[in-house]
Motif scaffolding. Sequence first.
Motif, short mmCIF file in Angstrom:
data_model
loop_
_atom_site.label_atom_id
_atom_site.label_comp_id
_atom_site.label_asym_id
_atom_site.label_seq_id
_atom_site.Cartn_x
_atom_site.Cartn_y
_atom_site.Cartn_z
N TRP A 167 -6.25 -9.91 2.90
CA TRP A 167 -5.56 -9.83 4.18
C TRP A 167 -4.57 -8.67 4.16
O TRP A 167 -4.22 -8.15 3.09
N ARG A 168 -4.11 -8.33 5.35
CA ARG A 168 -3.16 -7.22 5.52
C ARG A 168 -2.12 -7.63 6.54
O ARG A 168 -2.44 -8.26 7.55
N VAL A 169 -0.84 -7.24 6.31
CA VAL A 169 0.22 -7.52 7.26
C VAL A 169 1.25 -6.40 7.20
O VAL A 169 1.54 -5.87 6.12
N GLU A 170 1.78 -6.02 8.36
CA GLU A 170 2.81 -4.98 8.43
C GLU A 170 4.18 -5.59 8.18
O GLU A 170 4.51 -6.66 8.71
N ALA A 171 5.00 -4.90 7.41
CA ALA A 171 6.39 -5.29 7.23
C ALA A 171 7.25 -4.63 8.29
O ALA A 171 7.01 -3.48 8.67
N THR A 172 8.24 -5.37 8.78
CA THR A 172 9.18 -4.82 9.75
C THR A 172 10.60 -5.09 9.25
O THR A 172 10.81 -5.94 8.38
N PRO A 173 11.61 -4.38 9.78
CA PRO A 173 12.98 -4.65 9.36
C PRO A 173 13.41 -6.08 9.62
O PRO A 173 14.23 -6.65 8.88
N GLU A 174 12.84 -6.69 10.65
CA GLU A 174 13.22 -8.06 11.00
C GLU A 174 12.36 -9.12 10.33
O GLU A 174 12.75 -10.29 10.27
N GLY A 175 11.18 -8.75 9.84
CA GLY A 175 10.28 -9.75 9.27
C GLY A 175 8.90 -9.19 9.03
O GLY A 175 8.74 -8.18 8.33
N TRP A 176 7.89 -9.79 9.68
CA TRP A 176 6.51 -9.41 9.43
C TRP A 176 5.72 -9.42 10.73
O TRP A 176 6.04 -10.18 11.65
N SER A 188 0.82 -1.20 0.00
CA SER A 188 0.00 0.00 0.00
C SER A 188 0.86 1.25 0.00
O SER A 188 1.82 1.36 0.78
N ALA A 189 0.52 2.22 -0.85
CA ALA A 189 1.20 3.51 -0.85
C ALA A 189 0.68 4.40 0.27
O ALA A 189 1.22 5.47 0.51
N SER A 190 -0.37 3.95 0.98
CA SER A 190 -0.96 4.73 2.06
C SER A 190 -0.38 4.38 3.41
O SER A 190 0.22 5.22 4.09
N ASP A 191 -0.52 3.12 3.83
CA ASP A 191 -0.04 2.73 5.16
C ASP A 191 1.22 1.87 5.11
O ASP A 191 1.75 1.48 6.15
N GLY A 192 1.70 1.55 3.92
CA GLY A 192 2.93 0.78 3.78
C GLY A 192 2.79 -0.70 4.02
O GLY A 192 3.76 -1.45 3.86
N ALA A 193 1.60 -1.16 4.41
CA ALA A 193 1.40 -2.58 4.69
C ALA A 193 1.30 -3.37 3.39
O ALA A 193 1.05 -2.83 2.31
N LEU A 194 1.49 -4.68 3.51
CA LEU A 194 1.30 -5.58 2.38
C LEU A 194 -0.13 -6.11 2.42
O LEU A 194 -0.58 -6.65 3.42
N TYR A 195 -0.84 -5.93 1.31
CA TYR A 195 -2.18 -6.49 1.14
C TYR A 195 -2.07 -7.66 0.17
O TYR A 195 -1.31 -7.60 -0.80
N TYR A 196 -2.82 -8.70 0.41
CA TYR A 196 -2.74 -9.90 -0.42
C TYR A 196 -4.01 -10.70 -0.23
O TYR A 196 -4.90 -10.33 0.57
N ALA A 197 -4.13 -11.82 -0.94
CA ALA A 197 -5.31 -12.68 -0.82
C ALA A 197 -4.89 -14.05 -0.33
O ALA A 197 -3.83 -14.56 -0.69
N SER A 198 -5.74 -14.63 0.51
CA SER A 198 -5.49 -15.95 1.07
C SER A 198 -6.80 -16.72 1.14
O SER A 198 -7.88 -16.12 1.31
N ASP A 199 -6.71 -18.04 1.04
CA ASP A 199 -7.89 -18.89 1.20
C ASP A 199 -7.97 -19.49 2.60
O ASP A 199 -8.66 -20.47 2.83
N ALA A 200 -7.24 -18.91 3.57
CA ALA A 200 -7.31 -19.38 4.96
C ALA A 200 -8.72 -19.21 5.51
O ALA A 200 -9.46 -18.31 5.10
#
Length: 292
Positions: free
Chosen positions: A121-130, A96-108
């Motif tokens: 789904w949405r997940v925040e990226a961190t320098p160490e991982g996610w 996202s160019a707005s909040d910097g998070a990764l958006y993606y799709a999952s069948d979970a």
Amino acid sequence: MRSLVLASLVLVAACGAESVSYNVATPIFPAADAPTAFTRAYSMTESRDGLIRVYAKEDGDYTKLWEMRKQEDGSWSDPQTLDFPSRITLTTPSFSASDGALYYASDADIFERGQRDLNIWRVEATPEGWGEPEPLPASINDGARNFNPAMDANGHLYFTSDGYDSIGGHDIFEAVLDEETGDWAVSTMPDGVNSPKAEGHLAVTPDGNRMFFYSHRAPKLGVVDIWTMTRGADGNWQMPENLGEPVNTAGIDFGAGLSGDGSRLFFSRDGELMIIDLEVALAGEGSVSTSQ
């Protein structure tokens, strides 16, 4: 030709250079084995700071997300799979160019009703991982197949769905978050944006003024082409146009994505990840005639 491309990219990586120009569509992994119909990669996306790349890759019946991180010498790490919740499918990632998070799709499985179709789904990226992945609320994930997310700097989320009164296999929709309620207001795109054919693999420039997607609609050069559309001076989306050459070919061109600064276009050609400068990619916009 591939050996020359490989040699030039190795030189760039060794020098840690960022000023390289991609005046032609260039393989991102020039030394990799050619993909098959069961190992196609697509939808590469890059974080706003240009330090993380994520893409989807098929593995038979499964689709997984892979990440690369930029190293201190300017080169990219070897791709590693991301262990996010899913059953068999993780797909269509987009930073996202707005909040910097990764958006993606999952069948979970999500929600009390055991929802198992594709959801965003949405997940925040961190320098160490996610951080901890979480599905978007039911105001987006309504029980239909919702995927292909892309968000601009204004927080407008675009995605595809076979619900929401879709007229085709999958149509593009726009959503805006109500900060007070936490719910998303979903709206349809203008007439003519969607078609009876499926639209998918969305990418939007950070300013929200241009979108890319694939479609089987005519006119086209290949099996499936990448299309683009822009906002007019009135703020409304204009009708999509075939992106044309040099991006589209007689093959299968799909899976658009953008670099973090929006200056480069990623896409998949017959399942192989490619990169090209955006201004070069736009040279053939609207050049494909209805006779093709």
